[in-house]
Design a protein around this motif. Structure first.
Motif, PDB file in Angstrom:
ATOM      1  N   GLN A 111       0.822  -1.207   0.000  1.00  0.00           N
ATOM      2  CA  GLN A 111       0.000   0.000   0.000  1.00  0.00           C
ATOM      3  C   GLN A 111       0.857   1.259   0.000  1.00  0.00           C
ATOM      4  O   GLN A 111       0.525   2.247  -0.662  1.00  0.00           O
ATOM      5  CB  GLN A 111      -0.937  -0.009   1.207  1.00  0.00           C
ATOM      6  CG  GLN A 111      -2.051  -1.040   1.091  1.00  0.00           C
ATOM      7  CD  GLN A 111      -2.837  -1.194   2.374  1.00  0.00           C
ATOM      8  OE1 GLN A 111      -2.683  -0.405   3.296  1.00  0.00           O
ATOM      9  NE2 GLN A 111      -3.672  -2.208   2.439  1.00  0.00           N
ATOM     10  N   ALA A 112       1.973   1.227   0.729  1.00  0.00           N
ATOM     11  CA  ALA A 112       2.852   2.397   0.766  1.00  0.00           C
ATOM     12  C   ALA A 112       3.478   2.649  -0.595  1.00  0.00           C
ATOM     13  O   ALA A 112       3.530   3.793  -1.065  1.00  0.00           O
ATOM     14  CB  ALA A 112       3.942   2.198   1.819  1.00  0.00           C
ATOM     15  N   VAL A 113       3.950   1.584  -1.252  1.00  0.00           N
ATOM     16  CA  VAL A 113       4.616   1.746  -2.548  1.00  0.00           C
ATOM     17  C   VAL A 113       3.608   2.116  -3.627  1.00  0.00           C
ATOM     18  O   VAL A 113       3.850   3.011  -4.453  1.00  0.00           O
ATOM     19  CB  VAL A 113       5.375   0.465  -2.929  1.00  0.00           C
ATOM     20  CG1 VAL A 113       5.936   0.567  -4.344  1.00  0.00           C
ATOM     21  CG2 VAL A 113       6.508   0.214  -1.938  1.00  0.00           C
ATOM     22  N   LEU A 114       2.466   1.435  -3.658  1.00  0.00           N
ATOM     23  CA  LEU A 114       1.456   1.729  -4.678  1.00  0.00           C
ATOM     24  C   LEU A 114       0.837   3.112  -4.486  1.00  0.00           C
ATOM     25  O   LEU A 114       0.398   3.735  -5.446  1.00  0.00           O
ATOM     26  CB  LEU A 114       0.364   0.660  -4.659  1.00  0.00           C
ATOM     27  CG  LEU A 114       0.792  -0.722  -5.155  1.00  0.00           C
ATOM     28  CD1 LEU A 114      -0.282  -1.754  -4.850  1.00  0.00           C
ATOM     29  CD2 LEU A 114       1.095  -0.696  -6.653  1.00  0.00           C
ATOM     30  N   GLY A 115       0.805   3.585  -3.261  1.00  0.00           N
ATOM     31  CA  GLY A 115       0.222   4.900  -2.983  1.00  0.00           C
ATOM     32  C   GLY A 115       1.234   6.024  -3.035  1.00  0.00           C
ATOM     33  O   GLY A 115       0.931   7.145  -2.646  1.00  0.00           O
ATOM     34  N   ARG A 116       2.427   5.726  -3.523  1.00  0.00           N
ATOM     35  CA  ARG A 116       3.486   6.735  -3.558  1.00  0.00           C
ATOM     36  C   ARG A 116       3.082   7.913  -4.440  1.00  0.00           C
ATOM     37  O   ARG A 116       2.311   7.766  -5.368  1.00  0.00           O
ATOM     38  CB  ARG A 116       4.783   6.125  -4.099  1.00  0.00           C
ATOM     39  CG  ARG A 116       4.685   5.691  -5.563  1.00  0.00           C
ATOM     40  CD  ARG A 116       5.887   4.862  -5.972  1.00  0.00           C
ATOM     41  NE  ARG A 116       5.853   4.476  -7.377  1.00  0.00           N
ATOM     42  CZ  ARG A 116       5.243   3.404  -7.842  1.00  0.00           C
ATOM     43  NH1 ARG A 116       4.592   2.603  -7.017  1.00  0.00           N
ATOM     44  NH2 ARG A 116       5.284   3.112  -9.130  1.00  0.00           N
ATOM     45  N   SER A 117       3.629   9.054  -4.153  1.00  0.00           N
ATOM     46  CA  SER A 117       3.387  10.238  -4.984  1.00  0.00           C
ATOM     47  C   SER A 117       4.710  10.934  -5.247  1.00  0.00           C
ATOM     48  O   SER A 117       5.591  10.972  -4.376  1.00  0.00           O
ATOM     49  CB  SER A 117       2.425  11.202  -4.289  1.00  0.00           C
ATOM     50  OG  SER A 117       2.957  11.615  -3.040  1.00  0.00           O
ATOM     51  N   ARG A 118       4.852  11.442  -6.451  1.00  0.00           N
ATOM     52  CA  ARG A 118       6.060  12.183  -6.802  1.00  0.00           C
ATOM     53  C   ARG A 118       5.895  13.646  -6.416  1.00  0.00           C
ATOM     54  O   ARG A 118       4.797  14.194  -6.501  1.00  0.00           O
ATOM     55  CB  ARG A 118       6.335  12.082  -8.307  1.00  0.00           C
ATOM     56  CG  ARG A 118       6.674  10.678  -8.760  1.00  0.00           C
ATOM     57  CD  ARG A 118       6.964  10.652 -10.247  1.00  0.00           C
ATOM     58  NE  ARG A 118       7.356   9.328 -10.673  1.00  0.00           N
ATOM     59  CZ  ARG A 118       8.587   8.848 -10.599  1.00  0.00           C
ATOM     60  NH1 ARG A 118       9.546   9.610 -10.110  1.00  0.00           N
ATOM     61  NH2 ARG A 118       8.876   7.637 -11.011  1.00  0.00           N
ATOM     62  N   PRO A 119       6.995  14.298  -6.011  1.00  0.00           N
ATOM     63  CA  PRO A 119       6.903  15.727  -5.713  1.00  0.00           C
ATOM     64  C   PRO A 119       6.453  16.499  -6.942  1.00  0.00           C
ATOM     65  O   PRO A 119       6.825  16.171  -8.068  1.00  0.00           O
ATOM     66  CB  PRO A 119       8.345  16.096  -5.320  1.00  0.00           C
ATOM     67  CG  PRO A 119       8.992  14.794  -4.930  1.00  0.00           C
ATOM     68  CD  PRO A 119       8.328  13.748  -5.777  1.00  0.00           C
ATOM     69  N   ALA A 120       5.615  17.487  -6.753  1.00  0.00           N
ATOM     70  CA  ALA A 120       5.137  18.289  -7.874  1.00  0.00           C
ATOM     71  C   ALA A 120       6.293  19.038  -8.525  1.00  0.00           C
ATOM     72  O   ALA A 120       7.254  19.432  -7.851  1.00  0.00           O
ATOM     73  CB  ALA A 120       4.077  19.284  -7.384  1.00  0.00           C
TER      74      ALA A 120
END
Length: 233
Positions: A111-120
């Motif tokens: 869940q942590a890896v799949l929910g990752r977000s890149r900095p804008a």
């Protein structure tokens, strides 16, 4: 002096992550308190949060270390001329072993890896978020296998191996989270099916088809069966 301080910090991070994992492995993530981890790692709670903002980050840090060890072994085999699909078997066997043995922790990692977000874009550069760092570590585990396949003419010359590796990582994590597998064999079969499906469009025109229906390629004479991966020390 600065180098010594960095080494001490890294050693403390490793000790905290390992102590946390040993507790998580026994009783699960939710049952372990910050005080439990601090006591096991011989640090104060203040120091604990100085290195990791949450228990999930401790788990990811230990998981990354294990992935790094598997990547080093995969690179060694590839550099010695091993069949890339046999190395893929090595990689997936070890990861599936972890996923099955620590099923109660796999959900938090996935869940942590799949929910990752890149900095804008346009935001000031800073430390890479732990979730994104773990995702990048997993991609760097898979990509060398695909690059070796491309070098051998099994993939199209224009195949984007990093993009394909990211797709495979996400597909395998989704499978582990929602596949309902009963054992390691079922995990491996599902992963091989996804590998064959995702790689089909990237195959070179004259390349042989990948093994269907979860069949794994036969090991070569110089590739002994891979033993289950033990806990990282």
């Amino acid at each position: 002096m600065k180098v010594d301080r960095q080494e001490q910090d890294e050693a403390r991070r490793t000790r905290i992550a390992r102590a946390a994992f040993e507790l998580f492995a026994r009783t699960g993530l939710d049952s372990v308190s910050a005080q439990d981890i601090a006591r096991a790692a011989f640090v104060s709670r203040t120091n604990l949060y100085r290195y990791f903002p949450s228990k999930t980050h401790m788990l990811l840090a230990h998981f990354e270390r294990t992935v790094g060890e598997t990547r080093a072994e995969a690179l060694r085999r590839l550099s010695s001329g091993a069949n890339p699909q046999v190395v893929w078997q090595l990689v997936t066997t070890r990861m599936a072993d972890l996923g099955v043995r620590y099923r109660h922790l796999a959900g938090a990692v996935g869940q942590a890896v799949l929910g990752r977000s890149r900095p804008a874009e346009g935001t000031p550069s800073g430390p890479v978020p732990q979730e994104l760092q773990t995702a990048q570590t997993l991609v760097s585990l898979v990509e060398p296998v695909l690059s070796a396949m491309r070098q051998q003419g099994k993939l199209r010359p224009d195949a984007d191996t990093r993009f394909l590796a990211a797709l495979l990582v996400d597909a395998c994590l989704m499978s582990l989270l929602h596949g309902g597998h009963r054992n390691q064999r079922e995990v491996l079969g599902d992963w091989q099916d996804r590998f064959s499906l995702l790689m089909h469009g990237a195959l070179a025109p004259n390349a042989p088809a990948l093994p269907p229906d979860g069949q794994r390629p036969p090991a070569s004479s110089d590739e002994p069966p891979t033993p289950p991966l033990s806990e990282s020390r």
